[in-house]
Motif scaffolding. Structure first.
Motif, PDB file in Angstrom:
ATOM      1  N   UNK A  34       3.315  21.447  50.350  1.00 51.73           N
ATOM      2  CA  UNK A  34       4.183  20.668  49.456  1.00 51.73           C
ATOM      3  C   UNK A  34       3.376  19.489  49.675  1.00 51.73           C
ATOM      4  N   UNK A  35       3.575  18.526  50.179  1.00 52.02           N
ATOM      5  CA  UNK A  35       2.850  17.179  49.612  1.00 52.02           C
ATOM      6  C   UNK A  35       1.555  17.398  49.330  1.00 52.02           C
ATOM      7  N   UNK A  36       0.419  18.343  50.149  1.00 52.75           N
ATOM      8  CA  UNK A  36      -0.755  18.597  49.571  1.00 52.75           C
ATOM      9  C   UNK A  36      -1.122  18.756  48.480  1.00 52.75           C
ATOM     10  N   UNK A  37      -0.017  19.235  47.743  1.00 52.11           N
ATOM     11  CA  UNK A  37      -0.665  19.348  47.032  1.00 52.11           C
ATOM     12  C   UNK A  37      -0.652  18.024  45.777  1.00 52.11           C
ATOM     13  N   UNK A  38      -0.198  17.205  46.148  1.00 50.77           N
ATOM     14  CA  UNK A  38      -0.192  15.942  45.622  1.00 50.77           C
ATOM     15  C   UNK A  38      -1.924  15.406  45.684  1.00 50.77           C
ATOM     16  N   UNK A  39      -2.271  14.687  45.141  1.00 49.17           N
ATOM     17  CA  UNK A  39      -3.544  13.898  44.516  1.00 49.17           C
ATOM     18  C   UNK A  39      -4.097  12.546  45.043  1.00 49.17           C
TER      19      UNK A  39
END
Length: 99
Positions: A34-39
């Motif tokens: 999930x963390x990688x989905x942030x910009x």
């Protein structure tokens, strides 16, 4: 065997107990999927909040670690300057945030 806690905020011990292991697994799931989905990076603290949560549940157990991680997450926002905020040592509830 004696449990030794390192002062290194990135040295994360193995969580003890099934609840702490489940909480650590949930944090690792967040970190991986999930963390990688942030910009880009959005955390203003060092270590980042997910690493803080992982170490908190590993050092303090599921209940106290979750409380510490929730308190850390409540600091997120423009009203807090961020800075170096390590997980407190076993037996303590707070550390001093260094900005």
């Amino acid at each position: 065997m004696c449990a030794h806690q390192s002062d290194d905020p990135f040295d994360i011990p193995e969580p003890q107990g099934p609840a702490a292991k489940a909480a650590a697994s949930a944090v690792r799931f967040y970190q991986k999927y999930l963390s990688g989905l942030k910009m880009g990076s959005t955390c203003r603290f060092d270590p980042v909040c997910s690493t803080y949560a992982l170490k908190a549940v590993s050092v303090h157990g599921a209940v106290k670690g979750t409380i510490l991680a929730t308190a850390r997450l409540s600091k997120c926002g423009p009203w807090h300057p961020g800075g170096f905020d390590p997980v407190p040592n076993r037996g303590f509830w707070t550390t001093e945030t260094v900005t």
